[in-house]
Design an enzyme around this catalytic site. Structure first.
Site, PDB file in Angstrom:
ATOM      1  CE1 TYR A 141     -33.848  22.208  60.941  1.00 12.79           C
ATOM      2  CE2 TYR A 141     -31.621  22.853  61.940  1.00 12.79           C
ATOM      3  CZ  TYR A 141     -32.517  22.096  60.776  1.00 12.79           C
ATOM      4  OH  TYR A 141     -31.998  21.092  60.028  1.00 12.79           O
ATOM      5  CG  ASP A 224     -44.800  13.925  49.127  1.00 16.24           C
ATOM      6  OD1 ASP A 224     -44.847  14.978  48.909  1.00 16.24           O
ATOM      7  OD2 ASP A 224     -45.645  12.964  49.423  1.00 16.24           O
ATOM      8  CG  ASP A 248     -30.994  19.760  57.313  1.00 14.34           C
ATOM      9  OD1 ASP A 248     -29.830  20.123  56.828  1.00 14.34           O
ATOM     10  OD2 ASP A 248     -31.212  18.955  58.221  1.00 14.34           O
ATOM     11  CG  ASP A 252     -27.559  16.528  53.558  1.00 15.85           C
ATOM     12  OD1 ASP A 252     -26.959  17.642  53.528  1.00 15.85           O
ATOM     13  OD2 ASP A 252     -26.999  15.555  54.507  1.00 15.85           O
TER      14      ASP A 252
HETATM   15  C1  IPM Z   1     -26.854  22.103  57.671  1.00 17.32           C
HETATM   16  C2  IPM Z   1     -26.596  21.187  59.173  1.00 17.32           C
HETATM   17  C3  IPM Z   1     -27.074  21.923  60.252  1.00 17.32           C
HETATM   18  C4  IPM Z   1     -28.551  22.109  60.189  1.00 17.32           C
HETATM   19  C5  IPM Z   1     -26.891  21.068  61.428  1.00 17.32           C
HETATM   20  C6  IPM Z   1     -25.295  20.907  61.712  1.00 17.32           C
HETATM   21  C7  IPM Z   1     -27.221  21.970  62.795  1.00 17.32           C
HETATM   22  O1  IPM Z   1     -26.959  20.110  58.613  1.00 17.32           O
HETATM   23  O2  IPM Z   1     -26.266  23.379  57.876  1.00 17.32           O
HETATM   24  O3  IPM Z   1     -27.385  21.710  56.695  1.00 17.32           O
HETATM   25  O4  IPM Z   1     -29.238  21.267  60.289  1.00 17.32           O
HETATM   26  O5  IPM Z   1     -28.861  23.327  59.586  1.00 17.32           O
HETATM   27 MG    MG Z   2     -27.799  19.752  56.759  1.00 19.54          MG
END
Ligand code: IPM
Ligand code: MG
Length: 358
Positions: A141, A224, A248, A252
């Protein structure tokens, strides 16, 4: 207790969910005789519209001078032009970096009333309680160079750099181990050490940190493999510590266990200074302004704010219990519906949490 909290509601559903969570924080504060002073500022797309940048120096300075920063979400189609020089997400990254909050705590809890909301099988996910500790201010990042160029042959070339320093790995690993001491005493470090040099450093440093915590088991998993195990055997995880990008993506994925992105809170902490609290979901422009967003991830982020920045543990637990009871009674926002239930609004969901708090 007195505390200064900066609110950054942001874009999309951000303002709706932050407003509701603030009602819950205020109720708890009033009850406990605490004085929380909330100050609202612009960050994200709304700041671009007003000031031309996603985070102004003034707002960052206000955040740095606060006790905690409480964020909604940033971004939306209006600012999504890939050619654009300024993007809402830049504000979020500048804020994380500016507050030096290198450890992002993302608890993933399967709450029993929501088991059937997840597409995964009940017997797999029952009792899942994972804490993902994502490195937040380094790696892909942030590392430089990040650039675009045209090669002499006319190819377009894009570069992102993946770089980690030993101290960056050490400090986030240290937090992961400390948190594991109060939990089930297992840390899973996730990397790609069969390929990436930075992952080999990551593995070396986490292994060294583990020596300071003899009561805690450290396991290394390749990313993985970890992504698959999260779905087939999620109960094997206690604390997961991983780099910025992997964290990240894995969180999700892990949100699927909890039933909805609308359920996952987060806390970002540094060595000192204010913490940053935000739901892990985005600005959900498709449902913005409709009053139907799930406020629980933000309300639970508020509980984390009380716990980590204000040391109000009992109050944090009271909010978490109120959320559990609200779900047990069957209240569901639209993202949590299975068959045949009626969805409640953002406001109604919060009313129920407030009711359960009393
Ligand atoms: C998160 C989001 C952020 C990230 C984005 C919005 C920049 O996906 O907080 O997980 O990638 O960190
Ligand atoms: Mg995210």
């Amino acid at each position: 207790m007195n505390a200064k909290i900066i609110l950054l509601p942001g874009d999309g559903i951000g303002p709706e969910v932050v407003a509701e969570a603030v009602r819950v924080l205020s109720a708890v504060a009033t009850h406990g005789g605490h004085n929380l002073k909330f100050t609202e500022r612009l960050m994200g797309g709304c700041s671009i519209d007003r000031y031309g940048v996603a985070l102004t120096d003034e707002v960052l300075a206000d955040c740095q001078a606060s006790d905690a920063v409480f964020l909604g979400a940033v971004g939306g189609p209006k600012w999504d032009d890939p050619q654009a020089k300024v993007r809402p997400e830049q504000g979020l990254l500048a804020l994380r970096k500016g507050l030096k909050v290198f450890a992002n705590l993302r608890p993933v809890k399967v709450r029993s009333p929501l088991i059937d909301v997840s597409p995964l099988k009940r017997n797999r996910i029952e009792g899942v309680d994972i804490l993902v500790v994502r490195e937040l201010t380094g790696g892909l990042y942030f590392a430089q160079p990040k650039e675009r160029s045209i090669t002499p042959e006319g190819y377009e070339r894009a570069v992102d750099t993946l770089e980690y320093y030993d101290y960056e790995v050490r400090r986030v690993a240290d937090i992961a181990f400390r948190l594991a001491s109060d939990r089930r005493k297992k840390v899973t470090s996730v990397d790609k050490a069969n390929i990436l040099e930075s992952s080999r450093l990551w593995r070396q440093v986490t292994t060294a940190v583990a020596a300071d915590y003899p009561g805690i088991t450290l396991e290394h998993l390749l990313v993985d493999t970890a992504s698959m195990r999260l779905l087939i055997a999620p109960r094997q995880f206690d604390v997961i510590v991983t780099d910025n990008m992997f964290g990240d993506i894995l969180t999700d994925e892990a949100a699927v266990l909890a039933g909805s992105m609308g359920m996952l809170p987060s806390a970002s902490l540094g060595a000192s200074g204010p913490g940053l609290y935000e739901p892990i979901h985005g600005s959900a422009p498709d449902i913005a302004g409709k009053g139907i967003a799930n406020p629980l991830a933000t309300i639970l982020s508020g509980a984390m704010l009380l716990r980590y920045s204000l040391k109000l543990n009992a109050e944090a637990e009271a909010i978490e219990r109120a959320v559990d009871r609200t779900l047990e009674k069957g209240f569901r926002t639209a993202d949590l519906l299975t068959a045949g239930e009626r969805a409640v609004s953002t406001r109604e969901m919060t009313e129920q949490v407030l009711h359960e708090l009393e």
